[in-house]
Design a protein around this motif. Sequence first.
Motif, PDB file in Angstrom:
ATOM      1  N   ILE A 175       4.046  13.385  -1.713  1.00 10.83           N
ATOM      2  CA  ILE A 175       3.567  14.528  -0.935  1.00 10.83           C
ATOM      3  C   ILE A 175       2.742  15.410  -1.855  1.00 10.83           C
ATOM      4  CG2 ILE A 175       4.189  16.617   0.324  1.00 10.83           C
ATOM      5  CD1 ILE A 175       6.686  15.214   1.316  1.00 10.83           C
ATOM      6  N   VAL A 176       1.526  15.737  -1.415  1.00 11.84           N
ATOM      7  CA  VAL A 176       0.677  16.687  -2.119  1.00 11.84           C
ATOM      8  C   VAL A 176       0.577  17.930  -1.241  1.00 11.84           C
ATOM      9  CG1 VAL A 176      -1.607  17.180  -3.060  1.00 11.84           C
ATOM     10  CG2 VAL A 176      -0.624  14.880  -3.290  1.00 11.84           C
ATOM     11  N   HIS A 177       1.066  19.028  -1.746  1.00 14.42           N
ATOM     12  CA  HIS A 177       1.198  20.259  -0.956  1.00 14.42           C
ATOM     13  C   HIS A 177       0.128  21.270  -1.380  1.00 14.42           C
ATOM     14  CE1 HIS A 177       2.890  23.302   1.481  1.00 14.42           C
ATOM     15  NE2 HIS A 177       3.664  23.873   0.585  1.00 14.42           N
ATOM     16  N   LEU A 178      -0.938  21.331  -0.576  1.00 16.00           N
ATOM     17  CA  LEU A 178      -2.061  22.231  -0.862  1.00 16.00           C
ATOM     18  C   LEU A 178      -2.158  23.376   0.134  1.00 16.00           C
ATOM     19  CD1 LEU A 178      -4.816  19.504  -1.480  1.00 16.00           C
ATOM     20  CD2 LEU A 178      -3.466  20.689  -3.223  1.00 16.00           C
ATOM     21  N   ALA A 179      -1.324  23.360   1.165  1.00 12.66           N
ATOM     22  CA  ALA A 179      -1.474  24.300   2.270  1.00 12.66           C
ATOM     23  C   ALA A 179      -1.182  25.736   1.836  1.00 12.66           C
ATOM     24  CB  ALA A 179      -0.542  23.909   3.416  1.00 12.66           C
ATOM     25  N   GLY A 180      -1.925  26.647   2.439  1.00 12.67           N
ATOM     26  CA  GLY A 180      -1.730  28.073   2.187  1.00 12.67           C
ATOM     27  C   GLY A 180      -2.957  28.849   2.610  1.00 12.67           C
ATOM     28  N   ALA A 181      -2.752  30.021   3.185  1.00 14.70           N
ATOM     29  CA  ALA A 181      -3.874  30.860   3.606  1.00 14.70           C
ATOM     30  C   ALA A 181      -4.763  31.194   2.416  1.00 14.70           C
ATOM     31  CB  ALA A 181      -3.350  32.140   4.256  1.00 14.70           C
ATOM     32  N   ASN A 182      -6.061  31.205   2.633  1.00 18.84           N
ATOM     33  CA  ASN A 182      -7.041  31.481   1.581  1.00 18.84           C
ATOM     34  C   ASN A 182      -6.824  32.879   1.006  1.00 18.84           C
ATOM     35  OD1 ASN A 182      -9.272  31.820  -0.046  1.00 18.84           O
ATOM     36  ND2 ASN A 182     -10.787  31.414   1.550  1.00 18.84           N
ATOM     37  N   MET A 184       0.838  -1.190   0.000  1.00 23.40           N
ATOM     38  CA  MET A 184       0.000   0.000   0.000  1.00 23.40           C
ATOM     39  C   MET A 184       0.882   1.253   0.000  1.00 23.40           C
ATOM     40  SD  MET A 184      -2.596   1.345   2.972  1.00 23.40           S
ATOM     41  CE  MET A 184      -3.355  -0.256   3.103  1.00 23.40           C
ATOM     42  N   GLU A 185       0.636   2.153  -0.939  1.00 25.86           N
ATOM     43  CA  GLU A 185       1.409   3.392  -0.999  1.00 25.86           C
ATOM     44  C   GLU A 185       0.743   4.464  -0.152  1.00 25.86           C
ATOM     45  OE1 GLU A 185       3.816   3.393  -5.134  1.00 25.86           O
ATOM     46  OE2 GLU A 185       1.670   3.836  -5.316  1.00 25.86           O
ATOM     47  N   THR A 186       1.567   5.379   0.339  1.00 24.57           N
ATOM     48  CA  THR A 186       1.100   6.405   1.261  1.00 24.57           C
ATOM     49  C   THR A 186       1.274   7.788   0.652  1.00 24.57           C
ATOM     50  OG1 THR A 186       1.608   5.054   3.202  1.00 24.57           O
ATOM     51  CG2 THR A 186       1.455   7.435   3.539  1.00 24.57           C
ATOM     52  N   VAL A 187       0.225   8.609   0.780  1.00 23.94           N
ATOM     53  CA  VAL A 187       0.248   9.991   0.299  1.00 23.94           C
ATOM     54  C   VAL A 187       0.106  10.917   1.494  1.00 23.94           C
ATOM     55  CG1 VAL A 187      -0.811  11.692  -1.222  1.00 23.94           C
ATOM     56  CG2 VAL A 187      -0.833   9.267  -1.867  1.00 23.94           C
ATOM     57  N   LEU A 188       1.067  11.807   1.662  1.00 19.30           N
ATOM     58  CA  LEU A 188       1.019  12.823   2.709  1.00 19.30           C
ATOM     59  C   LEU A 188       0.449  14.098   2.110  1.00 19.30           C
ATOM     60  CD1 LEU A 188       2.020  13.490   5.688  1.00 19.30           C
ATOM     61  CD2 LEU A 188       4.041  14.464   4.577  1.00 19.30           C
ATOM     62  N   ILE A 189      -0.596  14.646   2.728  1.00 18.15           N
ATOM     63  CA  ILE A 189      -1.262  15.826   2.189  1.00 18.15           C
ATOM     64  C   ILE A 189      -1.194  16.971   3.183  1.00 18.15           C
ATOM     65  CG2 ILE A 189      -3.414  16.793   1.300  1.00 18.15           C
ATOM     66  CD1 ILE A 189      -4.297  14.081   0.429  1.00 18.15           C
ATOM     67  N   THR A 190      -0.750  18.133   2.711  1.00 14.83           N
ATOM     68  CA  THR A 190      -0.877  19.365   3.491  1.00 14.83           C
ATOM     69  C   THR A 190      -2.102  20.109   2.969  1.00 14.83           C
ATOM     70  OG1 THR A 190       0.342  20.921   2.074  1.00 14.83           O
ATOM     71  CG2 THR A 190       1.647  19.451   3.481  1.00 14.83           C
ATOM     72  N   GLY A 191      -2.777  20.832   3.852  1.00 16.30           N
ATOM     73  CA  GLY A 191      -4.013  21.478   3.425  1.00 16.30           C
ATOM     74  C   GLY A 191      -5.112  20.464   3.181  1.00 16.30           C
ATOM     75  N   GLY A 192      -5.026  19.334   3.833  1.00 21.89           N
ATOM     76  CA  GLY A 192      -5.951  18.225   3.565  1.00 21.89           C
ATOM     77  C   GLY A 192      -7.340  18.409   4.122  1.00 21.89           C
ATOM     78  N   THR A 193      -7.546  19.422   4.975  1.00 20.37           N
ATOM     79  CA  THR A 193      -8.882  19.657   5.526  1.00 20.37           C
ATOM     80  C   THR A 193      -9.663  20.680   4.714  1.00 20.37           C
ATOM     81  OG1 THR A 193      -7.974  21.287   7.073  1.00 20.37           O
ATOM     82  CG2 THR A 193      -8.188  19.020   7.862  1.00 20.37           C
ATOM     83  N   GLY A 194      -9.069  21.251   3.664  1.00 22.62           N
ATOM     84  CA  GLY A 194      -9.799  22.130   2.755  1.00 22.62           C
ATOM     85  C   GLY A 194     -10.649  21.312   1.794  1.00 22.62           C
ATOM     86  N   ILE A 217     -10.580  20.916  -1.416  1.00 20.95           N
ATOM     87  CA  ILE A 217      -9.810  20.158  -2.406  1.00 20.95           C
ATOM     88  C   ILE A 217      -9.146  18.968  -1.731  1.00 20.95           C
ATOM     89  CG2 ILE A 217      -7.892  20.230  -4.040  1.00 20.95           C
ATOM     90  CD1 ILE A 217      -8.482  23.221  -4.416  1.00 20.95           C
ATOM     91  N   GLY A 218      -8.520  19.202  -0.595  1.00 21.05           N
ATOM     92  CA  GLY A 218      -7.851  18.134   0.115  1.00 21.05           C
ATOM     93  C   GLY A 218      -8.791  17.031   0.556  1.00 21.05           C
ATOM     94  N   GLU A 219      -9.976  17.397   1.026  1.00 14.35           N
ATOM     95  CA  GLU A 219     -10.949  16.385   1.453  1.00 14.35           C
ATOM     96  C   GLU A 219     -11.413  15.529   0.278  1.00 14.35           C
ATOM     97  OE1 GLU A 219     -14.041  18.477   3.494  1.00 14.35           O
ATOM     98  OE2 GLU A 219     -12.981  18.415   5.425  1.00 14.35           O
ATOM     99  N   ALA A 220     -11.662  16.181  -0.862  1.00 21.61           N
ATOM    100  CA  ALA A 220     -12.104  15.427  -2.037  1.00 21.61           C
ATOM    101  C   ALA A 220     -11.000  14.511  -2.549  1.00 21.61           C
ATOM    102  CB  ALA A 220     -12.552  16.389  -3.136  1.00 21.61           C
ATOM    103  N   LEU A 221      -9.759  14.990  -2.529  1.00 18.23           N
ATOM    104  CA  LEU A 221      -8.636  14.160  -2.966  1.00 18.23           C
ATOM    105  C   LEU A 221      -8.434  12.985  -2.013  1.00 18.23           C
ATOM    106  CD1 LEU A 221      -6.250  13.578  -4.820  1.00 18.23           C
ATOM    107  CD2 LEU A 221      -4.886  15.204  -3.469  1.00 18.23           C
ATOM    108  N   THR A 222      -8.559  13.237  -0.727  1.00 20.76           N
ATOM    109  CA  THR A 222      -8.426  12.160   0.260  1.00 20.76           C
ATOM    110  C   THR A 222      -9.446  11.065   0.004  1.00 20.76           C
ATOM    111  OG1 THR A 222      -7.512  13.613   1.968  1.00 20.76           O
ATOM    112  CG2 THR A 222      -8.640  11.620   2.715  1.00 20.76           C
ATOM    113  N   GLN A 223     -10.676  11.466  -0.269  1.00 17.80           N
ATOM    114  CA  GLN A 223     -11.725  10.481  -0.535  1.00 17.80           C
ATOM    115  C   GLN A 223     -11.387   9.632  -1.756  1.00 17.80           C
ATOM    116  OE1 GLN A 223     -15.713  12.057  -0.716  1.00 17.80           O
ATOM    117  NE2 GLN A 223     -16.547  10.226  -1.682  1.00 17.80           N
ATOM    118  N   LEU A 224     -10.929  10.276  -2.821  1.00 18.13           N
ATOM    119  CA  LEU A 224     -10.595   9.549  -4.046  1.00 18.13           C
ATOM    120  C   LEU A 224      -9.426   8.598  -3.808  1.00 18.13           C
ATOM    121  CD1 LEU A 224     -11.039   9.109  -7.097  1.00 18.13           C
ATOM    122  CD2 LEU A 224      -9.470  11.024  -7.509  1.00 18.13           C
TER     123      LEU A 224
END
Length: 307
Positions: free
Chosen positions: A69-76, A1-11, A13-20
């Motif tokens: 690593i998927v880097h989505l973090a950043g102030a809106n 099983m491969e692992t993806v680390l996501i920043t900004g994962g509670t936004g 976009i991040g939530e939808a990507l996590t689900q997929l």
Amino acid sequence: METVLITGGTGFIGEALTQLLTEHGYHVIVLSRQPHAHTNSANNLLTYAHWDVRKQAIDLAAVQAADFIVHLAGANVAGHRWTNTYKKEIVDSRIQSSQLLFNTLQQHPNKVRKFISASGTGYYGENNGLTPFTETDPPTTDFLGNTCQAWEAGALQMEQLDKKVVIFRTGIALNKNGGALKEFYKPLQFGFATILGSGEQWVSWIHLHDLVRLYFNAIVNPGLTGIFNAVAPKPVQHKDLIMTMAKVAKGKSFISVHVPAFALKLGLGEMSTEVLKSVNVSCRKIQDTGFQFSYPEIGAAMEQLLQ
């Protein structure tokens, strides 16, 4: 099983990507300042780990477990009026988070193969819609242009560590539960389709479903590297986006209203320049890799989102 680390994962976009990702059997680790607040998740492929960008602190085990690593973090960017303080937060949240990830990967053994980062079409200046911007066009020198350049530089330095890098310059991501569409829809609840400025400015948009598929494609396709525009094939003028939204949601039961540019400048300050900017961006480069959009046209996108 491969692992993806996501920043900004509670936004959104991040939530939808996590689900997929978890639907396809990936283990997802979402970095959060308050990981214990999310421990009630019923998804056994999803875990949370701590990080604090301001303190430059991160869960090392989470980083070392990651293959991607998927880097989505950043102030809106549209979260607040652009005061000098908030503009600094917009920049620092992107630069400091990238630097924390780079330092951690540089200083500790890890198995990360690819670093996939968000950026924005704010990288580009303004055009009249006739000649779309491509990934080779130079950046603009305004606040968002400079921010995007620094944001991308933070991602590209990962190549020094022999990591593959993918950057998506994202347009307006359409999702009924967040982002610009949620704001556009608010006046429509009271029967008003609110057109900003002349309405003739071009908008490069993308359905959330397609945006998440782009990130997923970057993970599953080992040969995909580089910078890509994450926008739908058919940009629209702002007035057409608003009117399509209104007709899909309300039929004929609405009134169109223009908000003049000077009123936006008074209300939003410097941020109004982005609302009024005309940006037509090409997605030909990502299409040439074989990617096919599920929602290339605004009409079908709005029907799926609002009906």
